[in-house]
Design a protein around this motif. Structure first.
Motif, PDB file in Angstrom:
ATOM      1  N   ILE A   1      10.323  -2.285   6.479  1.00  0.00           N
ATOM      2  CA  ILE A   1      10.543  -3.693   6.823  1.00  0.00           C
ATOM      3  C   ILE A   1      11.239  -4.417   5.682  1.00  0.00           C
ATOM      4  O   ILE A   1      12.181  -5.196   5.890  1.00  0.00           O
TER       5      ILE A   1
ATOM      6  N   ALA B   1       5.719   1.636   6.531  1.00  0.00           N
ATOM      7  CA  ALA B   1       6.234   0.615   7.448  1.00  0.00           C
ATOM      8  C   ALA B   1       6.628  -0.648   6.686  1.00  0.00           C
ATOM      9  O   ALA B   1       7.676  -1.254   6.955  1.00  0.00           O
TER      10      ALA B   1
ATOM     11  N   LEU C   1       1.356   5.619   6.432  1.00  0.00           N
ATOM     12  CA  LEU C   1       2.330   5.025   7.343  1.00  0.00           C
ATOM     13  C   LEU C   1       2.404   3.506   7.244  1.00  0.00           C
ATOM     14  O   LEU C   1       3.473   2.930   7.430  1.00  0.00           O
ATOM     15  N   LEU C   2       1.274   2.838   6.954  1.00  0.00           N
ATOM     16  CA  LEU C   2       1.324   1.379   6.809  1.00  0.00           C
ATOM     17  C   LEU C   2       2.178   0.972   5.602  1.00  0.00           C
ATOM     18  O   LEU C   2       3.074   0.120   5.744  1.00  0.00           O
TER      19      LEU C   2
END
Length: 309
Positions: free
Chosen positions: A214, A210, A206-207
Motif C-alpha cells: 500500500i 500488505a 502478510l499484514l
C-alpha cells in the motif's frame, strides 16, 4: 553428558545426508556469517557517528542491522558446530532458546520492514511535513512496536509449540529449531496448531507485506502524477534498496510459514531457511551501502577524517 540429558536432546538432521555438501556449506556459512557481522556492525557505527545520517531512515536501518546480527547469531554458531563435527544434537534448553529468539527476531524484522516502508511513504508523498510526521518520538514508538510484536509472537507461538507432546520424538529434519519443523514432532493431531501458525503468519507476514505494498502504491501514484524522470530517479534512489530487501526476505520466508506442509516447503525448506537466515542478513548491508549515496558519502567522510587524523 548423562544418559537422561542425552535422551532429552534434539537431533538436527540438517544436511547430514549429504556429507560432501556439509563441508562446502561450513565454509560458505562461516564466510556469510562474518560478512553479516562486519557489514551490519559497520552500518550501525556509521549511522551512529555521522551527523548527516541522524534521520528516521537510518534510525530504522540501525534497528534492522541489529536484528540481523542477533538473528543470525541465534542460528549460525549451532549450525556451524553441527556441520563441522559428527554430533548433530542440540539440548532441549538450547532448542527452546533458539526457537524463541529466532522467532522473535524474524517477526520483528517483518514489522520493521513495514515501518520502513511507511517512512519511505512519508518521505516521498509528504516531503514538506516529513520532519513533523516522522518525529523522534514516533520513530521510537514504531521501533518499540516492532520489537514488542516480535517478542509477543514468539512467546505465544513458541510456548504453544514447546508444550506439544512429542512422545519421545526428537529428530528434526532441519538445521534449526523452527516452528514448522517442530510441530511435526508432535504425536497428537496438529491441525489446530497449523491453523494457529497460518493465522499468525497472516498477521505478521502478510499484514506487514500488505502495508508495504500500500505504501509503495501511494509512492508510485505520487511519482506518476508528477510525470518527471528526475522524480522517478529520486524515488528509486529513496526506495530501491528497501524494495530489494523486502523482496528477498518475504520471497523466502513466506514459502516456509504460509504453507509449512506443502511439498515445496518440505523438499526445499532447509535451503530456503538457509537463504533467509544466513544469506539475506549478509546482503542487506551490501544493498544499502552499494545503492545508497548517503551511506557511501558517510563512509567516505569517516575514512577521510581518520586519514587526516
Amino acid at each position: 553428558m548423562t544418559n537422561s540429558s542425552a535422551k532429552e536432546d534434539f537431533i538436527l538432521v540438517g544436511f547430514s545426508e549429504q556429507p560432501q555438501l556439509e563441508k562446502i556449506l561450513f565454509v560458505a556459512v562461516l564466510i556469510f556469517y562474518l560478512l553479516t557481522l562486519a557489514g551490519n556492525t559497520l552500518i550501525i557505527l556509521v549511522s551512529s557517528i555521522d551527523p548527516k545520517l541522524k534521520i528516521p531512515m537510518y534510525f530504522f536501518l540501525t534497528h534492522l542491522s541489529l536484528v540481523d546480527i542477533c538473528f543470525t547469531t541465534s542460528i549460525v554458531p549451532q549450525l556451524l558446530w553441527n556441520l563441522k563435527g559428527p554430533a548433530k544434537t542440540i539440548t532441549s534448553l538450547g532448542c527452546a532458546i533458539q526457537l524463541y529468539v529466532s522467532l522473535a527476531l524474524g517477526s520483528t524484522e517483518c514489522v520493521l520492514l513495514a515501518v520502513m516502508a511507511f517512512d519511505r511513504y512519508a518521505a516521498v508523498c509528504r516531503p514538506l511535513h516529513y520532519t513533523a510526521v516522522m518525529n523522534p518520538r514516533l520513530c521510537q514508538v514504531l521501533a518499540g512496536v516492532a520489537w514488542l510484536s516480535g517478542a509477543g509472537n514468539a512467546l505465544i507461538q513458541g510456548t504453544v509449540t514447546l508444550w506439544l507432546p512429542r512422545c519421545g520424538h526428537r529428530k528434526l529434519h532441519h538445521f534449526l529449531c523452527e516452528v514448522p519443523s517442530m510441530i511435526k514432532l508432535a504425536c497428537v493431531d496438529i491441525h489446530a496448531n497449523e491453523i494457529q501458525l497460518f493465522v499468525a503468519s497472516l498477521v505478521l507476514l502478510l499484514l506487514p507485506l500488505a502495508l508495504i505494498l500500500i505504501s509503495y502504491g501511494h509512492i508510485a501514484n505520487a511519482v506518476i502524477s508528477i510525470k518527471s524522470v528526475q522524480a522517478w530517479h529520486k524515488a528509486l534512489g529513496t526506495c530501491g534498496s528497501h524494495l530489494i530487501v523486502v523482496s528477498l526476505f518475504y520471497g523466502s520466508i513466506t514459502a516456509i510459514y504460509i504453507q509449512p506442509n506443502s511439498s515445496y516447503a518440505h523438499t526445499y525448506g532447509k535451503f530456503i531457511s538457509l537463504f533467509y537466515t544466513v544469506i539475506t542478513p549478509t546482503l542487506n548491508p551490501l544493498i544499502y551501502t552499494l545503492r545508497n549515496k548517503e551511506v557511501k558519502g558517510a563512509l567516505g567522510r569517516i575514512c577521510h577524517r581518520d586519514l587526516c587524523a
